[in-house]
Design a protein around this motif. Sequence first.
Motif, mmCIF file in Angstrom:
data_model
loop_
_atom_site.group_PDB
_atom_site.id
_atom_site.type_symbol
_atom_site.label_atom_id
_atom_site.label_comp_id
_atom_site.label_asym_id
_atom_site.label_seq_id
_atom_site.Cartn_x
_atom_site.Cartn_y
_atom_site.Cartn_z
ATOM 1 N N LEU A 1 47.448 40.766 40.034
ATOM 2 C CA LEU A 1 47.532 39.506 39.303
ATOM 3 C C LEU A 1 48.888 39.398 38.616
ATOM 4 N N TYR A 2 49.564 38.280 38.854
ATOM 5 C CA TYR A 2 50.866 37.997 38.258
ATOM 6 C C TYR A 2 50.668 36.923 37.197
ATOM 7 N N CYS A 3 51.202 37.130 36.015
ATOM 8 C CA CYS A 3 51.090 36.168 34.924
ATOM 9 C C CYS A 3 52.432 35.489 34.694
ATOM 10 N N GLY A 4 52.411 34.177 34.489
ATOM 11 C CA GLY A 4 53.636 33.436 34.216
ATOM 12 C C GLY A 4 53.379 32.213 33.371
ATOM 13 N N VAL A 5 54.460 31.518 32.999
ATOM 14 C CA VAL A 5 54.376 30.281 32.218
ATOM 15 C C VAL A 5 55.210 29.201 32.901
ATOM 16 N N GLN B 1 54.112 29.052 22.188
ATOM 17 C CA GLN B 1 52.735 29.530 22.314
ATOM 18 C C GLN B 1 52.475 30.084 23.710
ATOM 19 N N ALA B 2 53.039 29.436 24.716
ATOM 20 C CA ALA B 2 52.855 29.896 26.096
ATOM 21 C C ALA B 2 53.440 31.294 26.280
ATOM 22 N N LEU B 3 54.629 31.515 25.769
ATOM 23 C CA LEU B 3 55.272 32.827 25.914
ATOM 24 C C LEU B 3 54.513 33.913 25.156
ATOM 25 N N LYS B 4 53.989 33.592 23.992
ATOM 26 C CA LYS B 4 53.203 34.562 23.226
ATOM 27 C C LYS B 4 51.915 34.914 23.953
ATOM 28 N N LEU B 5 51.250 33.901 24.512
ATOM 29 C CA LEU B 5 50.018 34.152 25.252
ATOM 30 C C LEU B 5 50.298 34.941 26.523
ATOM 31 N N GLU B 6 51.374 34.607 27.220
ATOM 32 C CA GLU B 6 51.751 35.348 28.419
ATOM 33 C C GLU B 6 51.947 36.829 28.087
ATOM 34 N N TYR B 7 52.644 37.110 27.010
ATOM 35 C CA TYR B 7 52.872 38.497 26.601
ATOM 36 C C TYR B 7 51.554 39.217 26.353
ATOM 37 N N LYS B 8 50.633 38.569 25.651
ATOM 38 C CA LYS B 8 49.340 39.199 25.351
ATOM 39 C C LYS B 8 48.539 39.456 26.621
ATOM 40 N N LEU C 1 47.098 43.212 28.891
ATOM 41 C CA LEU C 1 45.705 43.499 29.233
ATOM 42 C C LEU C 1 45.605 44.428 30.438
ATOM 43 N N SER C 2 44.509 45.158 30.488
ATOM 44 C CA SER C 2 44.221 45.971 31.670
ATOM 45 C C SER C 2 43.830 45.046 32.819
ATOM 46 N N LYS C 3 43.897 45.557 34.029
ATOM 47 C CA LYS C 3 43.487 44.776 35.211
ATOM 48 C C LYS C 3 42.049 44.312 35.053
ATOM 49 N N GLN C 4 41.191 45.173 34.515
ATOM 50 C CA GLN C 4 39.776 44.839 34.338
ATOM 51 C C GLN C 4 39.607 43.640 33.399
ATOM 52 N N ARG C 5 40.354 43.615 32.314
ATOM 53 C CA ARG C 5 40.244 42.492 31.376
ATOM 54 C C ARG C 5 40.849 41.217 31.960
ATOM 55 N N LYS C 6 41.895 41.345 32.759
ATOM 56 C CA LYS C 6 42.446 40.165 33.428
ATOM 57 C C LYS C 6 41.422 39.598 34.408
ATOM 58 N N GLU C 7 40.720 40.482 35.117
ATOM 59 C CA GLU C 7 39.686 40.040 36.052
ATOM 60 C C GLU C 7 38.558 39.331 35.309
ATOM 61 N N GLU D 1 35.008 34.724 31.764
ATOM 62 C CA GLU D 1 34.466 35.313 30.546
ATOM 63 C C GLU D 1 35.421 35.069 29.390
ATOM 64 N N SER D 2 34.871 34.939 28.204
ATOM 65 C CA SER D 2 35.704 34.802 27.011
ATOM 66 C C SER D 2 36.205 36.177 26.613
ATOM 67 N N ILE D 3 37.477 36.264 26.327
ATOM 68 C CA ILE D 3 38.034 37.516 25.848
ATOM 69 C C ILE D 3 38.874 37.217 24.611
ATOM 70 N N ALA D 4 38.920 38.172 23.693
ATOM 71 C CA ALA D 4 39.688 37.999 22.466
ATOM 72 C C ALA D 4 41.061 38.653 22.617
ATOM 73 N N LEU D 5 42.080 37.942 22.183
ATOM 74 C CA LEU D 5 43.454 38.453 22.233
ATOM 75 C C LEU D 5 44.068 38.306 20.847
ATOM 76 N N GLU D 6 43.964 39.303 20.040
ATOM 77 C CA GLU D 6 44.590 39.297 18.708
ATOM 78 C C GLU D 6 44.514 37.934 18.028
ATOM 79 N N GLY D 7 43.314 37.520 17.693
ATOM 80 C CA GLY D 7 43.148 36.263 16.982
ATOM 81 C C GLY D 7 42.907 35.055 17.872
ATOM 82 N N LEU D 8 43.149 35.191 19.184
ATOM 83 C CA LEU D 8 42.885 34.097 20.119
ATOM 84 C C LEU D 8 41.662 34.428 20.948
ATOM 85 N N THR D 9 40.875 33.441 21.253
ATOM 86 C CA THR D 9 39.769 33.628 22.169
ATOM 87 C C THR D 9 39.980 32.706 23.353
#
Length: 91
Positions: free
Chosen positions: A16-20, A59-66, A70-76, A82-90
């Motif tokens: 999985l590749y993440c971008g903005v 905000q996009a760049l901060k979310l991309e970094y977070k 993540l581990s591959k499992q959490r990205k999946e 599924e809802s996942i929490a990222l340091e104050g973001l859900t």
Amino acid sequence: MSEWFVYLIRNRHNALYCGVTNDLERRFSQHANGTGAKALKGKGPLTLEWSTNVENKSQALKLEYKIKQLSKQRKERLVAGESIALEGLTL
């Protein structure tokens, strides 16, 4: 103020590749045509697995970094809806 997107693209190796971007359709087309990120060149077919819109580039760049932390499992889990929490973001 323009709308920005954070996205996850899956390549043929199941990575999985993440971008903005501020134009999701154009950016995915660039990746698919091999003119986007070097990390995706020659690794097609590509599929857009997940995206979300945010208010601004900062905000996009901060979310991309977070998400990249993540581990591959959490990205999946994120891709699966599924809802996942990222340091104050859900997501």
